[in-house]
Design a protein around this motif. Structure first.
Motif, PDB file in Angstrom:
ATOM      1  N   ARG A 184       0.891  -1.210  -0.087  1.00 33.95           N
ATOM      2  CA  ARG A 184      -0.086  -0.056  -0.037  1.00 33.95           C
ATOM      3  C   ARG A 184       0.899   1.203  -0.173  1.00 33.95           C
ATOM      4  NH1 ARG A 184      -5.471  -0.020   3.414  1.00 33.95           N
ATOM      5  NH2 ARG A 184      -5.587   2.015   2.428  1.00 33.95           N
ATOM      6  N   MET A 185       2.020   1.040   0.911  1.00 36.40           N
ATOM      7  CA  MET A 185       2.824   2.339   0.784  1.00 36.40           C
ATOM      8  C   MET A 185       3.658   2.757  -0.635  1.00 36.40           C
ATOM      9  SD  MET A 185       4.385   2.525   4.428  1.00 36.40           S
ATOM     10  CE  MET A 185       4.911   0.778   4.772  1.00 36.40           C
ATOM     11  N   ALA A 186       3.769   1.526  -1.231  1.00 38.45           N
ATOM     12  CA  ALA A 186       4.413   1.579  -2.542  1.00 38.45           C
ATOM     13  C   ALA A 186       3.425   2.054  -3.639  1.00 38.45           C
ATOM     14  CB  ALA A 186       4.987   0.148  -3.088  1.00 38.45           C
ATOM     15  N   GLN A 187       2.282   1.596  -3.630  1.00 38.00           N
ATOM     16  CA  GLN A 187       1.287   2.008  -4.267  1.00 38.00           C
ATOM     17  C   GLN A 187       1.183   3.613  -4.386  1.00 38.00           C
ATOM     18  OE1 GLN A 187      -2.898   1.371  -2.955  1.00 38.00           O
ATOM     19  NE2 GLN A 187      -3.589   0.855  -4.926  1.00 38.00           N
ATOM     20  N   VAL A 188       1.048   4.308  -3.174  1.00 34.49           N
ATOM     21  CA  VAL A 188       0.910   5.823  -3.047  1.00 34.49           C
ATOM     22  C   VAL A 188       2.465   6.191  -3.627  1.00 34.49           C
ATOM     23  CG1 VAL A 188       0.775   7.728  -1.475  1.00 34.49           C
ATOM     24  CG2 VAL A 188      -0.504   5.543  -1.027  1.00 34.49           C
ATOM     25  N   ALA A 189       3.489   5.932  -3.235  1.00 37.57           N
ATOM     26  CA  ALA A 189       4.633   6.481  -3.781  1.00 37.57           C
ATOM     27  C   ALA A 189       4.615   6.322  -5.228  1.00 37.57           C
ATOM     28  CB  ALA A 189       5.869   5.620  -3.184  1.00 37.57           C
ATOM     29  N   ILE A 190       4.278   5.267  -5.818  1.00 33.07           N
ATOM     30  CA  ILE A 190       4.423   5.215  -7.359  1.00 33.07           C
ATOM     31  C   ILE A 190       3.588   6.185  -8.123  1.00 33.07           C
ATOM     32  CG2 ILE A 190       3.487   3.729  -9.333  1.00 33.07           C
ATOM     33  CD1 ILE A 190       4.887   1.438  -7.796  1.00 33.07           C
ATOM     34  N   ARG A 191       2.258   6.263  -7.388  1.00 35.17           N
ATOM     35  CA  ARG A 191       1.262   7.181  -8.011  1.00 35.17           C
ATOM     36  C   ARG A 191       1.788   8.856  -7.762  1.00 35.17           C
ATOM     37  NH1 ARG A 191      -4.617   4.730  -5.586  1.00 35.17           N
ATOM     38  NH2 ARG A 191      -4.642   2.993  -6.937  1.00 35.17           N
ATOM     39  N   GLN A 192       2.381   8.940  -6.592  1.00 36.62           N
ATOM     40  CA  GLN A 192       3.023  10.468  -6.686  1.00 36.62           C
ATOM     41  C   GLN A 192       3.945  10.613  -7.619  1.00 36.62           C
ATOM     42  OE1 GLN A 192       2.305  13.281  -4.489  1.00 36.62           O
ATOM     43  NE2 GLN A 192       0.562  12.155  -3.773  1.00 36.62           N
ATOM     44  N   ILE A 193       4.992   9.573  -7.780  1.00 35.84           N
ATOM     45  CA  ILE A 193       6.094   9.743  -8.805  1.00 35.84           C
ATOM     46  C   ILE A 193       5.595   9.917 -10.314  1.00 35.84           C
ATOM     47  CG2 ILE A 193       7.989   8.758  -9.940  1.00 35.84           C
ATOM     48  CD1 ILE A 193       8.675   7.336  -6.978  1.00 35.84           C
TER      49      ILE A 193
END
Length: 598
Positions: free
Chosen positions: A540-549
């Motif tokens: 879930r944390m990676a999901q948010v990070a990818i979307r931000q990037i």
């Protein structure tokens, strides 16, 4: 000397970006007005208190310890502890998440969770004094009489009085059915308690004017075993009807334990010599009432190791960037210096990233659980309350055992980063290791947590609650299953999620034939499920990070989060394969060993 910087950015990331806590809380009427600015402001001030008030006392507490006056039975805490507690009370911190009816601020549990993580990073021994009061508050709030609530809760909420839980006796620890402390009914409705308790954290101190002990004891006609245990409220000083303090009660400190760590906390041997107490809850049903406090304590202990993992990581990272030793195997990296900083070496990075991954994964899990607690207690939808309660119950032994085991791994790894200096007291690293060690033992050893998880929380209801958590994993897998950029995070949890059903069924069948099979597999099982839970958090944390990037955000925070997620799935998550193999190894190689253990 060690340093500590509150991880506010990561807390805000998890609260606001991963779990959208404000939106979740808006569905709860009592928290509908809580906004992001309030959460951030409270955490910022809480971080200042932890870093500036309690952290400077951490080494002092370790060096001085607590001192018992054997004549008066009074305990003096280390220099500065009492004054820091006075500032804690003055700041209104004890009331943060307590019921406004008793003087509390009524803020969500998630704020208290993050504040206490920072306090545990700063000074675990000090934090245990006010921390135990929260459990006493919860137990009385749930099971106390109206008179008990009216008399004691406002003082616990304000912090004027502190609380303890008195379970363990010299001959029995986890097996409370063996306890011998007696409670004799009196004509006025009170009870007189006689017996001995040991290992009572914050059992005696000079930081508050009264201490409220919650004591397990037996009535004269009580059944044998755990079904004959009652819970009693026993104050250090008796309380008059007008709320003022009366005479000294017959409960006193007979000795202090000399411990490996948490020296600044008074771990007391308590003697009850006709101490006056009042019944909490129903006769012979003390364990259900005490379990309110014990479950709060188990979540709190996991939080202790989370705090120590974070502060150990911060110090190891800073040291690795400055310490010069040897050259990189692929050639000099700091050509203007006589050697490279040790952070260039792969294994040093492995140790640092292990601590970072366990700290940030643990933080996400702890915040996830406290948001569930807010829903369990206050959500208007009965189904949401029930589902939240069941998932918190499933995750509680994981928070306690997985986070503390990880804290042991992480603090030792961070001490290793320092090399010989890590073994020396002045750097503070060996204290983090020593202080963390108790967390794997008290509030039910991690083996007990594992037995509770597999035997009661999973097999006890044929995996029904596990399936509820599995649905959360499945939803994320379905949502991101075709996203190639998420494959390295989604595929491992999808695979393990599928394996868990067969794995659990297999262990359940073997346990049905021989209950010792559950005992042989439980510790490994908890760690496997712990990784599935952490994997879900990290995905879930990676999901948010990818979307931000992908949205063009250039904040390096998101790249750091993504890199740590990749490390976790590549280096730590694969432990599950070997754990499943050892869990399946059966019990015979453990119990058919009389010759080996002769």
């Amino acid at each position: 000397m060690p340093v500590y910087n509150p991880p506010l950015r990561d807390m805000q990331f998890v609260i606001h970006e991963v779990f959208n806590a404000v939106d979740e809380l808006k569905a709860i009427p009592k928290h509908a007005e809580v906004d992001a600015d309030t959460i951030n402001a409270v955490l910022e001030e809480g971080g200042k208190f932890a870093a500036e008030v309690t952290f400077p006392l951490n080494r002092i507490g370790d060096e001085q310890g607590c001192k018992l006056d054997k004549e008066t039975h009074e305990v003096k805490t280390p220099d500065g502890f009492k004054e820091a507690y006075a500032r804690y009370v003055e700041g209104g911190w004890p009331a943060l998440s307590c019921d406004p009816e008793y003087g509390g601020q009524g803020l969500p549990f998630v704020l208290n969770q993050c504040f206490y993580e920072m306090l545990n990073s700063a000074n675990q021994a000090w934090t245990m004094y006010p921390g135990l009061s929260h459990g006493a508050y919860e137990a009385l709030h749930a099971h106390g009489t109206e008179e008990q609530k009216k008399t004691f809760l406002p003082k616990l909420v304000s912090g004027e009085w502190t609380g303890t839980m008195c379970l363990t006796e010299p001959h029995c620890g986890t097996d409370l059915g063996l306890l011998r402390t007696k409670a004799e009914p009196q004509a006025d409705g009170t009870y007189k308690l006689t017996g001995n308790k040991i290992f009572i954290s914050a059992g005696e101190h000079d930081m508050a004017e009264n201490i409220i002990h919650l004591v397990l004891a037996r009535l004269p006609d009580a059944p044998q075993g755990s079904k004959g245990i009652s819970l009693f409220l026993v104050p250090k000083y008796n309380v008059n009807k007008d709320g003022t303090l009366g005479s000294r009660n017959g409960i006193y400190c007979g000795g202090l334990e000399h411990k490996m760590g948490i020296h600044g906390n008074a771990t007391a041997q308590l003697v009850l010599d006709g101490a006056v107490g009042t019944l909490v809850g129903e006769p012979n049903k003390g364990l259900p009432a005490m379990f309110v406090m014990m479950n709060a304590a188990r979540l709190g202990v996991g939080n202790q190791s989370l705090g120590l993992t974070e502060v150990a990581y911060q110090n190891a990272l800073a040291y690795a960037k400055e310490r010069l030793q040897m050259r990189s195997l692929s050639g000099p990296k700091a050509k203007d210096k006589p050697a490279d900083p040790i952070i260039v070496h792969p294994d040093v990075r492995k140790m640092l990233l292990t601590a970072k991954a366990y700290a940030e994964g643990g933080r996400a899990l702890a915040i996830f659980c406290t948001l569930l607690l807010d829903k369990e207690l206050h959500h208007p939808d009965a189904k949401v309350r029930k589902d939240s309660e069941e998932i918190v119950a499933l995750l509680t032994p994981i928070v306690k055992a997985f986070l503390t085991d990880n804290g042991h791994i992480a603090t030792n790894a961070c001490m290793q980063v320092f090399g010989g200096h890590g073994y020396i007291a002045e750097w503070g690293m060996e204290q983090f290791v020593r202080d963390n060690r108790i967390n794997m033992i008290y509030e039910g050893t991690n083996t007990v947590q594992s037995l509770d998880l597999l035997g009661r929380k999973v097999l006890g209801n044929q995996g029904a609650t596990l399936k509820k958590f599995g649905k959360l994993v499945a939803q994320l897998v379905e949502e991101e299953g075709v996203n190639e950029k998420m494959a390295e995070f989604i595929n491992p949890i999808a695979y393990l999620g599928d394996q868990m059903t067969k794995f659990t069924t297999e262990l359940g069948f073997k346990g049905f034939q021989n209950p010792d099979e559950v005992g042989a597999a439980a510790v490994d099982y908890l760690r496997v499920l712990g990784h599935l839970v952490f994997g879900y958090m990290w995905a879930r944390m990676a999901q948010v990070a990818i979307r931000q990037i992908e949205a063009g955000n250039t904040d390096p925070f998101y790249q750091a989060k993504l890199q740590t997620a990749r490390f976790y799935f590549a280096r730590l998550f694969p432990e599950t394969a070997s754990l499943m193999r050892t869990a399946r190894a059966g019990v015979s190689n453990l119990l058919d060993t009389d010759a080996a253990l002769a």
